[in-house]
Design a protein around this motif. Structure first.
Motif, mmCIF file in Angstrom:
data_model
loop_
_atom_site.group_PDB
_atom_site.id
_atom_site.type_symbol
_atom_site.label_atom_id
_atom_site.label_comp_id
_atom_site.label_asym_id
_atom_site.label_seq_id
_atom_site.Cartn_x
_atom_site.Cartn_y
_atom_site.Cartn_z
ATOM 1 N N SER A 1 34.003 7.331 -3.230
ATOM 2 C CA SER A 1 34.577 6.012 -2.992
ATOM 3 C C SER A 1 33.784 4.955 -3.750
ATOM 4 O O SER A 1 32.763 5.245 -4.385
ATOM 5 C CB SER A 1 34.569 5.690 -1.492
ATOM 6 O OG SER A 1 33.247 5.396 -1.059
ATOM 7 N N LEU A 2 34.230 3.732 -3.655
ATOM 8 C CA LEU A 2 33.552 2.618 -4.313
ATOM 9 C C LEU A 2 32.120 2.487 -3.827
ATOM 10 O O LEU A 2 31.237 2.063 -4.576
ATOM 11 C CB LEU A 2 34.333 1.324 -4.032
ATOM 12 C CG LEU A 2 33.882 0.049 -4.727
ATOM 13 C CD1 LEU A 2 33.974 0.190 -6.228
ATOM 14 C CD2 LEU A 2 34.733 -1.132 -4.253
ATOM 15 N N TYR A 3 31.867 2.869 -2.578
ATOM 16 C CA TYR A 3 30.543 2.689 -1.988
ATOM 17 C C TYR A 3 29.663 3.924 -2.157
ATOM 18 O O TYR A 3 28.492 3.816 -2.516
ATOM 19 C CB TYR A 3 30.692 2.341 -0.511
ATOM 20 C CG TYR A 3 31.610 1.170 -0.266
ATOM 21 C CD1 TYR A 3 31.456 -0.012 -0.988
ATOM 22 C CD2 TYR A 3 32.652 1.233 0.652
ATOM 23 C CE1 TYR A 3 32.299 -1.093 -0.788
ATOM 24 C CE2 TYR A 3 33.495 0.160 0.863
ATOM 25 C CZ TYR A 3 33.323 -0.997 0.133
ATOM 26 O OH TYR A 3 34.160 -2.063 0.329
ATOM 27 N N SER B 1 43.145 2.944 -8.569
ATOM 28 C CA SER B 1 41.951 2.819 -7.720
ATOM 29 C C SER B 1 40.823 3.692 -8.243
ATOM 30 O O SER B 1 39.653 3.271 -8.285
ATOM 31 C CB SER B 1 42.285 3.216 -6.279
ATOM 32 O OG SER B 1 43.263 2.373 -5.728
ATOM 33 N N ALA B 2 41.171 4.922 -8.626
ATOM 34 C CA ALA B 2 40.148 5.799 -9.217
ATOM 35 C C ALA B 2 39.596 5.188 -10.500
ATOM 36 O O ALA B 2 38.383 5.236 -10.761
ATOM 37 C CB ALA B 2 40.751 7.175 -9.481
ATOM 38 N N VAL C 1 45.322 -0.295 -3.011
ATOM 39 C CA VAL C 1 44.064 -0.284 -3.770
ATOM 40 C C VAL C 1 42.863 -0.358 -2.831
ATOM 41 O O VAL C 1 41.838 0.298 -3.068
ATOM 42 C CB VAL C 1 44.041 -1.424 -4.804
ATOM 43 C CG1 VAL C 1 42.652 -1.586 -5.411
ATOM 44 C CG2 VAL C 1 45.054 -1.154 -5.905
ATOM 45 N N LEU C 2 42.972 -1.132 -1.764
ATOM 46 C CA LEU C 2 41.869 -1.179 -0.803
ATOM 47 C C LEU C 2 41.628 0.204 -0.210
ATOM 48 O O LEU C 2 40.486 0.663 -0.096
ATOM 49 C CB LEU C 2 42.172 -2.193 0.300
ATOM 50 C CG LEU C 2 41.090 -2.366 1.376
ATOM 51 C CD1 LEU C 2 39.770 -2.783 0.747
ATOM 52 C CD2 LEU C 2 41.534 -3.391 2.413
ATOM 53 N N ALA C 3 42.713 0.890 0.156
ATOM 54 C CA ALA C 3 42.571 2.244 0.692
ATOM 55 C C ALA C 3 42.074 3.205 -0.377
ATOM 56 O O ALA C 3 41.224 4.072 -0.107
ATOM 57 C CB ALA C 3 43.913 2.718 1.250
ATOM 58 N N GLY C 4 42.584 3.079 -1.590
ATOM 59 C CA GLY C 4 42.197 3.999 -2.654
ATOM 60 C C GLY C 4 40.758 3.855 -3.095
ATOM 61 O O GLY C 4 40.100 4.847 -3.433
#
Length: 570
Positions: free
Chosen positions: A422-424, A249-250, A376-379
């Motif tokens: 995070s992604l955002y 995820s990272a 992955v969604l959480a990560g």
């Protein structure tokens, strides 16, 4: 109307009733907007790929190689043409922009641009862009909430909350996940599980989901076999999967950002043509691997059923990350939520295949694919609570809830350790937009009530002038005198400093009363205002205290500028 509901509505102020009506309205608009956009997606896929329903990849595989190349190129040409016409690129996925609107722009989102961008996004995804359809739905719902708030002149606090309601309602209607979407709105968009925020978010998500279920369908997004992972060995494997997918995820977040940073350095004249170049690369890749086209629903479904070959389970996630990063950085509008599900499901499925080969007799690879989606969604979002609930609602499989929770928490912890953003938030940081680390006080509706000080001295409008002066001199520093009628309604404020230079002729002092010297221009505070709004009021007045009144202007007390600045973080 049930008597309990009627009693509840009667207990609300007119302002509160109007706000709750808008919460329902945002949910309704978001639901209808989602239905319309999903219909546009289906029409586009049917027109260019000759498929119906959820058979997009089957149609892409059956298409000749030239179609798999030309249709994505057409999508890139559309985005480039729109970028040239509007004079700016359409880059950036919707969720980061919504977070920026909530935290930085007081809930302001331009509705026409959001609707237009959403329409272009959903068409391009239908043409094969490897991005998520949810980007259009979130942006449309959020912008609808912002437009309603601006039209009815709501304060910044309520406007921000309506934007979050619209975005959460959009994702709820897109994936039939009202609980998970509500928690996503709280955890990711607002950064708080405060009880006063929970009600509006839930109502909007419920209304939007009811609309989509009525007009589209009522079933989980992914229909899979019933999986159960309860053996201690399988829980240990879930821990290992969480660690591995936390690191992945990272890497996903860094991969998206790295390519975006690279493409941001392109010359300004080249920026409008980047979407065409990116989608051309997608078209070339799709000639050999059509599974890369679109938002990835079909490959995820295949991984959940254990029907995707191992080489694809290993190779497709990396290829999908590459083309998704390329398109997102180049300015092709779309979401990153669904591609992250693709990334996690296939890596989780590959993990399951390896485990099954090394230690036969355990859970099938499809179960690990589901755990991979949640991990992955959480990560990537750093939101383990909403990730677990959303995956559960998408699949309807309660048998995996315990390992799903375990994998999501471990993945989030590992991902945060390796990549704090995070992604955002990473997208916002690249634009030098900083989201506060702590929850601001505009999220607390009780902020004004918590700092309310009672008024110990008030005078009627007929009070003689000499009495008014004596009472003013007896007041503590910073305290003014409040003029009220017999029922306690605020009529005006008498400020000692403002009396200087405004006194009437000495011969008229005996005839002067409180009503003659009070200031009717002081704008009082209402308990429903956030502390950020109160701070804005204080910025426009030299007064150290402002009166607090209810809807009928009955004086409730005062609030101090010092207390607001001491406790507020805006």
């Amino acid at each position: 109307m049930p008597p309990q509901l009627g009693g509840l509505l009667k207990g609300l102020t007119n302002q509160e009733r109007r706000f709750w009506a808008m919460v329902v309205g945002v949910g309704l608009i978001s639901g209808l907007g989602a239905v319309a956009l999903l219909q546009v997606l289906r029409v586009t896929q049917n027109l260019f790929w000759h498929v119906n329903g959820d058979e997009f990849i089957a149609g892409a595989i059956a298409s000749p190689a030239w179609r798999r190349f030309l249709v994505p190129v057409l999508g890139g040409a559309l985005v480039s043409l729109v970028s040239l016409l509007v004079g700016q690129p359409l880059r950036g996925h919707g969720t980061a922009g919504i977070i920026e609107s909530i935290w930085v722009k007081s809930g302001r989102l331009p509705l026409p641009r959001a609707l237009f961008r959403g329409l272009v996004s959903i068409i391009v995804v239908g043409l094969g862009a490897p991005l998520g359809r949810e980007g259009a739905l979130l942006q449309t719902g959020a912008a609808s909430g912002s437009a309603l708030a601006q039209r009815l002149r709501l304060g910044p606090g309520q406007a921000r909350l309506l934007v979050a309601c619209g975005a959460a309602a959009g994702i709820a209607s897109a994936y039939n996940v009202p609980i998970g979407a509500a928690l996503f709105g709280l955890e990711v968009l607002l950064g708080s599980f405060a009880l006063e925020l929970f009600g509006p978010i839930v109502v909007s998500c419920v209304v939007a989901t009811l609309v989509s279920r009525t007009l589209i369908a009522d079933h989980p997004s992914y229909v899979i076999p019933h999986y159960v992972l309860t053996h201690p060995r399988e829980l240990l494997l879930t821990l290992l999967l969480g660690v591995l997918l936390g690191a992945a995820s990272a890497g996903y977040v860094r991969g998206i950002n790295a390519l975006s940073d690279l493409l941001d350095r392109a010359p300004a004249w080249l920026a409008p043509f980047l979407p065409l170049a990116a989608m051309t690369v997608v078209g070339v890749a799709a000639m050999g691997w059509p599974y890369l086209l679109g938002n990835g629903y079909d490959p995820v479904n295949m991984a959940l059923h254990g029907s995707l070959p191992f080489l694809l389970l290993v190779g497709l996630p990396l290829a999908k990350l590459a083309v998704t990063s390329l398109c997102a950085g180049a300015g092709v509008p779309g979401g990153l939520f669904t591609p992250s599900l693709f990334f996690g499901a296939l890596l989780g499925g590959a993990f399951g295949v390896v485990v099954g080969h090394l230690a036969p007799g355990g859970a099938p690879s499809g179960a690990y694919a589901l755990l991979g989606m949640g991990a992955v969604l959480a990560g990537t979002t750093h939101a383990s609570v909403s990730a677990v609930l959303m995956i559960f609602e998408m699949t309807g499989d309660y048998g995996l809830i315990l390992p799903l929770m375990l994998g999501a928490v471990v993945s989030t912890a590992v991902s945060r350790w390796l990549e704090p953003e995070s992604l955002y938030t990473s997208v916002l940081n690249r634009r030098d937009v900083r989201v506060p680390d702590s929850v601001p006080y505009w999220l607390r509706e009780e902020g004004v009530r918590g700092m309310l000080m009672p008024v110990t001295q008030r005078v009627p409008p007929s009070a003689p002038f000499d009495e008014v002066v004596v009472l003013l001199l007896e007041q503590p520093p910073g305290m003014d005198l409040y003029v009220t009628d017999e029922s306690g309604r605020l009529l005006g404020v008498i400020v000692l400093d403002e009396l200087k230079g405004h006194l009437p002729d000495h011969s008229l002092l005996q005839a002067t009363v409180a009503a003659d010297v009070m200031d009717r221009r002081v704008q009082p505070i209402t308990p429903g205002l956030s502390l950020a709004e109160v701070a804005t009021r204080f910025a426009r007045t030299p007064l150290e205290r402002l009166p607090v009144v209810d809807d009928a202007r009955h004086l409730l007390g005062t609030i101090s500028k010092t207390e607001v600045l001491k406790h507020g973080r805006f």
